[in-house]
Design an enzyme around this catalytic site. Structure first.
Site, PDB file in Angstrom:
ATOM      1  N   HIS A 561      -5.566  -4.991  -8.013  1.00  0.00           N
ATOM      2  CA  HIS A 561      -6.407  -4.087  -7.244  1.00  0.00           C
ATOM      3  C   HIS A 561      -7.835  -4.604  -7.069  1.00  0.00           C
ATOM      4  CE1 HIS A 561      -3.624  -0.614  -8.806  1.00  0.00           C
ATOM      5  NE2 HIS A 561      -3.059  -1.316  -7.855  1.00  0.00           N
TER       6      HIS A 561
HETATM    7  C1  LIG Z   1       1.736  -7.418  -6.261  1.00  0.00           C
HETATM    8  C2  LIG Z   1       0.912  -6.231  -5.850  1.00  0.00           C
HETATM    9  C3  LIG Z   1       1.279  -4.956  -6.265  1.00  0.00           C
HETATM   10  C4  LIG Z   1       0.518  -3.853  -5.893  1.00  0.00           C
HETATM   11  N1  LIG Z   1       0.975  -2.615  -6.206  1.00  0.00           N
HETATM   12  C5  LIG Z   1       0.356  -1.532  -5.680  1.00  0.00           C
HETATM   13  C6  LIG Z   1       0.934  -0.232  -5.798  1.00  0.00           C
HETATM   14  O1  LIG Z   1       2.029  -0.059  -6.337  1.00  0.00           O
HETATM   15  N2  LIG Z   1       0.252   0.819  -5.262  1.00  0.00           N
HETATM   16  C7  LIG Z   1      -0.961   0.668  -4.630  1.00  0.00           C
HETATM   17  O2  LIG Z   1      -1.539   1.643  -4.211  1.00  0.00           O
HETATM   18  N3  LIG Z   1      -1.513  -0.563  -4.503  1.00  0.00           N
HETATM   19  C8  LIG Z   1      -0.864  -1.657  -4.968  1.00  0.00           C
HETATM   20  N4  LIG Z   1      -1.391  -2.900  -4.764  1.00  0.00           N
HETATM   21  C9  LIG Z   1      -2.727  -3.020  -4.114  1.00  0.00           C
HETATM   22  C10 LIG Z   1      -2.767  -2.653  -2.631  1.00  0.00           C
HETATM   23  O3  LIG Z   1      -1.577  -3.046  -1.992  1.00  0.00           O
HETATM   24  C11 LIG Z   1      -4.002  -3.292  -2.009  1.00  0.00           C
HETATM   25  O4  LIG Z   1      -5.157  -2.786  -2.646  1.00  0.00           O
HETATM   26  C12 LIG Z   1      -4.159  -3.014  -0.512  1.00  0.00           C
HETATM   27  O5  LIG Z   1      -2.978  -3.349   0.163  1.00  0.00           O
HETATM   28  C13 LIG Z   1      -5.336  -3.813   0.036  1.00  0.00           C
HETATM   29  O6  LIG Z   1      -5.416  -3.675   1.433  1.00  0.00           O
HETATM   30  P1  LIG Z   1      -6.438  -4.546   2.297  1.00  0.00           P
HETATM   31  O7  LIG Z   1      -6.252  -4.102   3.710  1.00  0.00           O
HETATM   32  O8  LIG Z   1      -7.787  -4.471   1.705  1.00  0.00           O
HETATM   33  O9  LIG Z   1      -5.986  -6.060   2.109  1.00  0.00           O
HETATM   34  P2  LIG Z   1      -4.585  -6.775   2.405  1.00  0.00           P
HETATM   35  O10 LIG Z   1      -3.491  -5.784   2.465  1.00  0.00           O
HETATM   36  O11 LIG Z   1      -4.501  -7.902   1.464  1.00  0.00           O
HETATM   37  O12 LIG Z   1      -4.742  -7.327   3.892  1.00  0.00           O
HETATM   38  C14 LIG Z   1      -5.462  -8.489   4.239  1.00  0.00           C
HETATM   39  C15 LIG Z   1      -4.713  -9.177   5.373  1.00  0.00           C
HETATM   40  O13 LIG Z   1      -5.544 -10.167   5.949  1.00  0.00           O
HETATM   41  C16 LIG Z   1      -4.789 -11.328   6.180  1.00  0.00           C
HETATM   42  N5  LIG Z   1      -5.716 -12.462   6.187  1.00  0.00           N
HETATM   43  C17 LIG Z   1      -6.444 -12.930   5.143  1.00  0.00           C
HETATM   44  N6  LIG Z   1      -7.176 -13.994   5.534  1.00  0.00           N
HETATM   45  C18 LIG Z   1      -6.918 -14.176   6.844  1.00  0.00           C
HETATM   46  C19 LIG Z   1      -7.378 -15.129   7.811  1.00  0.00           C
HETATM   47  N7  LIG Z   1      -8.268 -16.076   7.484  1.00  0.00           N
HETATM   48  N8  LIG Z   1      -6.897 -15.040   9.072  1.00  0.00           N
HETATM   49  C20 LIG Z   1      -6.002 -14.072   9.410  1.00  0.00           C
HETATM   50  N9  LIG Z   1      -5.538 -13.165   8.537  1.00  0.00           N
HETATM   51  C21 LIG Z   1      -5.994 -13.213   7.273  1.00  0.00           C
HETATM   52  C22 LIG Z   1      -3.794 -11.353   5.041  1.00  0.00           C
HETATM   53  O14 LIG Z   1      -2.677 -12.170   5.328  1.00  0.00           O
HETATM   54  C23 LIG Z   1      -3.447  -9.885   4.904  1.00  0.00           C
HETATM   55  O15 LIG Z   1      -2.371  -9.514   5.735  1.00  0.00           O
HETATM   56  C24 LIG Z   1      -0.658  -4.030  -5.116  1.00  0.00           C
HETATM   57  C25 LIG Z   1      -1.021  -5.303  -4.691  1.00  0.00           C
HETATM   58  C26 LIG Z   1      -0.242  -6.401  -5.032  1.00  0.00           C
HETATM   59  C27 LIG Z   1      -0.643  -7.762  -4.554  1.00  0.00           C
END
Ligand SMILES: Cc1cc2nc3c(=O)[nH]c(=O)nc-3n(C[C@H](O)[C@H](O)[C@H](O)COP(=O)(O)OP(=O)(O)OC[C@H]3O[C@@H](n4cnc5c(N)ncnc54)[C@H](O)[C@@H]3O)c2cc1C
Ligand SMILES: *[C@@H]1O[C@H](CO)[C@@H](O)[C@H](O)[C@H]1NC(C)=O
Length: 634
Positions: A561
């Site tokens: 997280h």
């Molecule tokens: C293994 C794991 C288990 C988890 N379990 C849970 C759970 O059970 N419940 C829960 O609530 N949360 C859980 N989480 C955490 C939660 O999923 C994340 O906090 C949340 O998804 C973050 O969202 P975000 O939009 O900030 O980032 P992300 O979902 O990481 O999105 C970022 C996106 O940007 C893309 N990206 C990055 N750099 C570039 C670039 N240079 N060019 C183009 N695209 C790019 C990536 O590929 C990705 O698709 C878990 C996370 C992981 C990894």
């Protein structure tokens, strides 16, 4: 002894790898034939042909993760606006839908595969003393590889954000956005005022629990800790109950499935998958963000944003992309030869995560010879379970055994009257021994030596884990750019347990976990901690605070997280990166909207909070462009 054990462990991996891989291949091809609900040909997102890329769009969303999917879907609801979504990963593979498969995607091509800097304070049992940090590289981002636990956090978390000088983020205001994302399908929740119905993300109970679920609940009851109404996302948070999951018909409901599959065909929304964004283009004179540069299929493209660029690349890539584009701490950018467009000392700072301890595994006797109460992977992963799944019957692949029962509790360092717990606990029927070390060990990066010593003796035995998570750490880490090349991962200084108060809470959490195993129901099963003679800390007294601390330092486990690295804050806070309307300080036409903007980490898993803040972010953008000329960007 260790050398022999390590050798045995290695051989066992090789012997189990073949059959398990066969089962997974069978499953994959079976789904293509028999599970059209998962293949979902009609709704699967497709990239535009790159020749059809326009020169400019009103909005460019960088990153199609939890937040990016929400933003692309919501902004393109306005048919007057053109929207481009750029995502470095591809579409979700079919196996991602199966809850049980979730750990398999760590270290796979759908993972960015980060590691923290080595430390002598944590992750001591891990390769190179680094913690492994998976991040989803796929449409849906981490919501496509996460454990699907649906937890919103505590109302006080959001009231605190507002108190820090971020108006509009108090609980009473964000509750609307939590509900907007949600389609709660759990029986009994039809008229619950805290829950949403008809939103894009469906929420259900996990299917196929192990028989241990009832035992976990019973042990919580015996300590008087059960949640009064079984809902952490409602009136109160404290207590133990089976969690809800972001699930649709028992299968993963990622942000991609929920938001994109129903909106990608809009004529004003273009999506390019496998598009790696290299940097933002910012005019240093006008300070306006003009567009982005990206690479697709080895060719470079530039595209203009007529209204805004929205950075949603997640807590590690969003600060990195800002820094490689000249926005960040001057002291970091100048030595790397990056011209500074905006000195912003807070970029990459304020890193917070939920750290846990995974090493304390309890074995037990099921009292039924030849029958296990917990999941032993080689027994569950077979042709029969594949057949059951392909025929749509309830089966092992629907299980998500990491936290069959979840708990929130206050240790002696937190006033329980506040209902603002300082630890979360996962009770799971799935120890490191259950899969023979093939998947769990790999994801945690535990060295073969440590595995052989600590877990090999309990391989394929009935066991469970109670993992405490530290909810609101005082320690702060940071993300440090090490190269102007956006493909080189930044250095991650996780800095867990920097503040000793954090370890004190973790020790209390481990002691509470242990107390749950001393209850009558658990003792009837002879629940026994696996670690009694321990080479890692031979000098500590068994079950003393120092003993628990030692386990926490060796078997430190991220709960994935990371947040806070582009902190939302009022202008007078020098560590802020975005303002409460998520605009990057000192620049024009650029926002960050993803988990990185959280000023403090919420009391619970971070996916639902990220979906919430992206929903609110989309509304902020709509309001700004409706009410102010030029969207309010003077
Ligand atoms: C293994 C794991 C288990 C988890 N379990 C849970 C759970 O059970 N419940 C829960 O609530 N949360 C859980 N989480 C955490 C939660 O999923 C994340 O906090 C949340 O998804 C973050 O969202 P975000 O939009 O900030 O980032 P992300 O979902 O990481 O999105 C970022 C996106 O940007 C893309 N990206 C990055 N750099 C570039 C670039 N240079 N060019 C183009 N695209 C790019 C990536 O590929 C990705 O698709 C878990 C996370 C992981 C990894
Ligand atoms: C309980 O489990 C421990 C560890 O596996 C074992 O040594 C012990 O004999 C068991 N006790 C009983 C009463 O079965």
């Amino acid at each position: 002894m260790t050398a022999v054990n390590t050798f045995v462990t290695m051989w066992r991996f090789l012997l189990t790898l073949g059959p398990s891989a066969m089962v997974i291949l069978m499953l994959n091809s079976g789904i293509q034939n028999d599970r059209q609900d998962i293949v979902d040909e009609e709704h699967r997102v497709r990239s535009i042909h790159i020749e059809n890329l326009r020169q400019s769009y009103d909005f460019i969303v960088v990153g199609g993760g939890s937040a990016g999917c929400v933003l692309a879907a919501r902004l393109s609801e306005n048919p007057e606006w053109s929207v481009l979504l750029l995502e470095a990963g591809g579409d979700e593979p079919v196996l991602i839908d199966l809850p049980q498969m979730y750990p398999v995607f760590q270290r796979s091509p759908w993972d960015w595969k980060y590691s923290t800097e080595p430390s002598d304070r944590y992750c001591l049992a891990m390769e190179d003393q680094r913690c492994f940090w998976p991040r989803g590289k796929v449409l849906g981002g981490c919501s496509s590889i996460n454990a699907m636990m649906y937890v919103r956090g505590n109302r006080r978390d959001y009231d605190h954000w507002a108190e820090l000088g971020n108006p509009g983020w108090e609980y009473n205001n964000v509750l609307h956005y939590f509900r907007k994302t949600e389609d709660n399908r759990v029986p009994g929740y039809e008229h619950n005022p805290y829950h949403g119905h008809g939103g894009p993300i469906s929420v259900e109970r996990y299917r196929f629990p192990s028989p241990l679920l009832n035992i976990f609940m019973q042990s919580a009851r015996e300590l008087g800790l059960q949640h009064p109404d079984g809902d952490f996302n409602g009136r109160t948070q404290t207590g133990f109950a089976p969690p809800h999951g972001t699930l649709r018909d028992g299968l993963r409901c990622s942000a991609n499935k929920g938001y994109m599959r129903r909106s990608w065909q809009r004529p004003n929304l273009d999506i390019v998958l496998k598009a790696f964004v290299e940097r933002l283009i910012i005019d240093p004179q006008t300070r306006r963000t003009i567009g982005v540069k990206f690479e697709y299929n080895l060719l470079k493209y530039q595209v203009r944003a007529d209204r805004e660029v929205i950075l949603s690349a997640g807590s590690l890539a969003s600060p990195q992309l800002l820094m490689v584009s000249g926005v960040g701490p001057r002291e970091q950018l100048e030595p790397l030869g990056i011209p500074v467009i905006q000195h912003l000392p807070g970029v990459g700072g304020n890193l917070q995560d939920h750290i846990s301890t995974s090493g304390a595994i309890y074995t037990f006797d099921s009292h039924q010879p030849g029958q296990h109460l917990s999941f032993i992977v080689p027994e569950m992963l077979n042709a029969e379970s594949v057949r059951a799944f392909l025929q749509g019957r309830d089966s092992f692949f629907y299980a998500m055994p990491v936290s069959e029962v979840m708990g929130f509790a206050s240790t002696r360092y937190q006033n329980p009257q506040l209902d603002w717990p300082d630890v979360q606990l996962f009770m799971g029927s799935y120890g490191y021994g259950a899969d023979g070390g093939m998947i769990g060990r790999r994801g945690a990066a535990i060295t073969l030596d440590n595995f052989a010593e600590t877990f090999e003796p309990l391989i394929y035995q009935d066991s469970f884990v109670i993992a405490p998570l530290l909810m609101r750490p005082r320690s702060r880490g940071y993300v440090q750019l090490q190269s102007p090349d956006p493909r080189i991962h930044p250095r991650i200084h996780a800095n867990y347990y920097d503040d000793p108060h954090d370890m004190a809470i973790m020790v209390e959490g481990l002691k509470l976990a242990h107390r749950l195993t001393q209850t009558p129901v658990m003792q009837a099963l002879n629940a026994t901690l696996n670690i009694y003679e321990w080479r890692n800390c031979p000098e500590v007294e068994y079950l003393s605070d120092a003993f628990w601390e030692c386990i926490a330092r060796y078997y430190s486990q991220t709960i994935y997280h990371p947040v806070g690295t582009c902190k939302m804050a009022p202008d007078h806070d020098p560590s802020g990166v975005v303002d409460p309307r998520l605009r990057v300080r000192g620049l024009r036409n650029l926002r960050v909207i993803d988990a990185s903007i959280m000023p403090t980490i919420p009391t619970g898993n971070t996916n639902a909070p990220t979906l919430m803040l992206a929903e609110r972010g989309a509304d902020i953008i709509k309001e700004d462009w409706l009410h102010y000329p030029n969207g309010g960007w003077s």
